[in-house]
Write an enzyme that holds these catalytic residues in place. Sequence first.
Site, short mmCIF file in Angstrom:
data_model
loop_
_atom_site.label_atom_id
_atom_site.label_comp_id
_atom_site.label_asym_id
_atom_site.label_seq_id
_atom_site.Cartn_x
_atom_site.Cartn_y
_atom_site.Cartn_z
N TYR A 52 0.84 -1.20 0.00
CA TYR A 52 0.00 0.00 0.00
C TYR A 52 0.87 1.25 0.00
CZ TYR A 52 0.76 1.04 5.02
OH TYR A 52 1.30 1.36 6.24
N CYS A 53 0.30 2.32 -0.55
CA CYS A 53 0.90 3.65 -0.46
C CYS A 53 -0.21 4.60 -0.04
CB CYS A 53 1.54 4.06 -1.80
SG CYS A 53 0.37 4.25 -3.16
N GLN A 54 -0.10 5.87 -0.35
CA GLN A 54 -1.13 6.82 0.08
C GLN A 54 -2.37 6.76 -0.80
OE1 GLN A 54 -0.67 8.37 2.90
NE2 GLN A 54 -2.62 9.47 2.92
N GLY A 103 -2.51 4.40 -3.89
CA GLY A 103 -2.63 3.17 -4.69
C GLY A 103 -1.75 3.16 -5.91
N TYR A 119 -3.72 4.10 1.65
CA TYR A 119 -3.84 4.37 3.09
C TYR A 119 -4.84 5.48 3.37
CZ TYR A 119 -2.33 5.58 7.85
OH TYR A 119 -2.29 5.84 9.20
#
Length: 231
Positions: A175-177, A179, A204
Site C-alpha cells: 500500500y501507499c497513500q 494506490g 492508506y
Amino acid sequence: AATGLTEKAAKQEGIEYELAFLTGLNHAGYYPGAETLQLKVLFETRSGRLLGGQCCGGAGVERRIDILATAISGSLCIEDLEQLDLCYSPPVGSAKDIAILAGFAGANTRRGIMPHILPEEFRTVLNAKDPTVVVDVRTKKEYREGHLEGALHIPVDELRGRLKEIPESSSVLVYCQSGHRSYIAQQILLNLGRAKVRNLMGGYGLLEQYRRANDERGSAKAERRTTNKGE
C-alpha cells in the site's frame, strides 16, 4: 457528487460489477491550492460497461462526475476512460486526470494484472489463515505521520535492493497513500517472480477514511442504544 448506479443499486439489479478506487488531486500537485479527490467507479464485470461513479472532495468534484455521466450516456467501457484526452493546465487538471487513472486501474483489474483488495476487505485479509506481509512503500515522512500497525516499511525506490526482507513464502499486500506507487511496487514484485501480491486499492488515505466512518457509525449506534435505554 454521484451519477449512475451505486453498489447497492447494482446488487438490487443483480448486476455483477467491479470497482476502481482512486485518490488524487483536482489539478497538478506542484501548482498551489491542489485539493484531494477520491473517486469511485463501478463497471460491469463481464463487459466493462460503466455503471456509475461517486466523487468526494472539494474543487473539481463535479467535473469528474460530469465526465463519468457523459461516458455512461455514451455506453463507454472502463477501458475507454484510458483513452480520454482531457484538458490539461496546471491550475485546472493534471496530465493524467484522476478519471483517466480510474480507467487504468479498472482496466488493469479486468486484464488480471492488478490483483487487489478493497478497503472493506482489509481486516478479512489480515485475519485469514494464509500469512500476509503488509508492506508500506511510502516515504519515511509519510510513514512517520501514520501507518498500519505491523507494516514493513520499504519505500518503493528501495524495493529492488531490499527484497530479502519480504518472506518468499508469504502473501504480500502493498500500500501507499493513493494506490499508485503500490501498483508500481506490485508490478516489481510480480515481475521478479513473487506470485501472491495484492495492491490496496485507494491506498492508506482511503483506508483511514473507512476506519473513521466505521468508528463514527459505531459511536452513533452506541449513542442510540444509550438513548433507547434512557427512554
